[in-house]
Design a protein around this motif. Sequence first.
Motif, PDB file in Angstrom:
ATOM      1  N   SER A  37     -56.776  91.703 128.219  1.00  0.00           N
ATOM      2  CA  SER A  37     -56.536  91.734 129.467  1.00  0.00           C
ATOM      3  C   SER A  37     -55.536  91.040 130.288  1.00  0.00           C
ATOM      4  N   ASN A  39     -52.763  91.495 131.010  1.00  0.00           N
ATOM      5  CA  ASN A  39     -51.899  92.201 131.796  1.00  0.00           C
ATOM      6  C   ASN A  39     -52.009  91.411 133.223  1.00  0.00           C
ATOM      7  N   LEU A 157     -62.618  95.381 128.419  1.00  0.00           N
ATOM      8  CA  LEU A 157     -61.384  95.923 129.162  1.00  0.00           C
ATOM      9  C   LEU A 157     -62.318  96.346 130.433  1.00  0.00           C
ATOM     10  N   ALA A 160     -61.991  94.308 133.907  1.00  0.00           N
ATOM     11  CA  ALA A 160     -60.833  94.030 134.477  1.00  0.00           C
ATOM     12  C   ALA A 160     -60.891  93.706 135.982  1.00  0.00           C
ATOM     13  N   GLU A 164     -60.180  90.301 137.822  1.00  0.00           N
ATOM     14  CA  GLU A 164     -58.974  90.234 139.111  1.00  0.00           C
ATOM     15  C   GLU A 164     -59.790  89.713 140.237  1.00  0.00           C
ATOM     16  N   TYR A 295     -50.675  95.930 126.075  1.00  0.00           N
ATOM     17  CA  TYR A 295     -51.631  95.147 126.299  1.00  0.00           C
ATOM     18  C   TYR A 295     -51.078  93.814 126.913  1.00  0.00           C
ATOM     19  N   ALA A 313     -55.750  96.546 138.088  1.00  0.00           N
ATOM     20  CA  ALA A 313     -57.131  96.411 137.498  1.00  0.00           C
ATOM     21  C   ALA A 313     -57.787  97.653 137.286  1.00  0.00           C
ATOM     22  N   ILE A 316     -56.320  99.567 134.273  1.00  0.00           N
ATOM     23  CA  ILE A 316     -56.773  98.828 133.000  1.00  0.00           C
ATOM     24  C   ILE A 316     -58.088  99.377 132.953  1.00  0.00           C
ATOM     25  N   GLY A 320     -59.222 101.299 129.551  1.00  0.00           N
ATOM     26  CA  GLY A 320     -60.263 100.762 128.586  1.00  0.00           C
ATOM     27  C   GLY A 320     -61.102 101.650 128.205  1.00  0.00           C
TER      28      GLY A 320
END
Length: 483
Positions: A37, A39, A157, A160, A164, A295, A313, A316, A320
């Motif tokens: 995660s 990112n 994932l 996320a 965040e 990734y 988020a 992502i 996931g």
Amino acid sequence: MVCCLNGPISFIKKHWSLVIIFAAMIHCLFFGGFIFSYNLLYLELRKSFNSTATETGVPGAISISLFSWCSVVVTFFFQKLGHRATVFIGVTLCCLGLLTSSFAQQISILYITYGVFYGLGLSLTYVTIIDLIIRNFDKRNATRATCSALTGVSLGLLAAPWIEWLYEKYSWRNTLRIISGCLALVGYSTGLVMIDMKPTHVKLSIACEKYENDKCSGGPICDSSKDGDNIETYTQTHSNKEVYAVEKKMDTKFEVDLIRNKSCIAKYIAVLKRRDFTISLPGILLAATATMFTYISVGNFLFEAGMDNDHIALVIVWMGIGDLTGRIIAAVFSDGLPISRTFQYALSNVVAAAPSVALPFISSSSGLTAALIIMSVPRAILNVLLPSVAMEISSDETRSEAVALIYMAFGAGTFITPYLTDTLFDNTGSYVMPWFICTTLYLISAVFLLLAVYAKRKHERTSIQKYDRVEKDDCEIAKTELK
């Protein structure tokens, strides 16, 4: 009371491999889910340090590459210290890396604290757990076992939005401290079960001596039509008392350990002598470079496309879900397909290339999300097939070394990613060329893997023995060193 507990205890021991898989899944959920995660952390670091895209991507690239690249070193650790101790050391390094990263005042400090410490720590836990799993399953069920354990990464994932939310509420520094504490609790707990209750490997030093004894006496190893042709398989067919009796012939523990260390090097040499294996390594490296772009830098790609952090988020999370779908597909179908895992890896590269080439031409948020979800499916398959591919193009007695070398190539490819993709963005202000380069890398990787499939078939046709074996000469060299 004791009698009542004997039943459940014996049941757990009998199915200890399932306990390991469950613990590995929980471990990967926290440790793997967080590192993949990156990112989200990427966006926070770039904003906090006002760094370039390349500088911000390097800590994530170092950590992901080291967790793969150090696999060769890790094999020496768990062979010397055991699986549980190695996992504990890895957990300690991961927690220390995140804790020290939270105090960094320059992005370059994170290259060491987040990149080296967390990456090396994760390598010690991840590769050790993978090795423990493949020791408990044969080649037919290896993909299913590893995929089941690694679904934890995909589930991680899905957290996320929670990560965040922590970044927004507590800042990225405090979030790293919170996550460090969580990883310590989970890592040490799951590490307790990382022991091999039913060992399947016998020291090569014992195997060498058994080989010599039977060779001289005309034992079953002399007959190439029997399973004794493979040293490891042969030694496993003997009772514990027989193996113990042979081990007693070794003069000292120092002698046993020294021969074992020498034979480990011989195993790496034996793996690299296989043409199908060496051909596959460039393909693995190129696939890693393309895969890790999603990734490390896809968050910045979405940010430049106009999405805010909350929306990123959510994307992502959807990625996931696609990742989890790919792992489930691999777990359910890979072992039963009539094609080899190496060929499956090549096909997955081709499938991943399709959305990669289309992404630069998509402008809508929904279109970008859909393309990334589609890409996440083959991306997950490429990640989870690595141990199975390594086992398929190596012998039974060198499977641990083959897995280590495959992950080493994967880590080398990961390290290249920010310098190949984010550097282009820094120079051009666009991610069009990086996506095209990733597409090209996927296709070239597929070519290498197809060549490896051909080389493997040729190897099987020309090989006299059923399995490659560490030669007797290597054993004699190891023992000569003792004199």
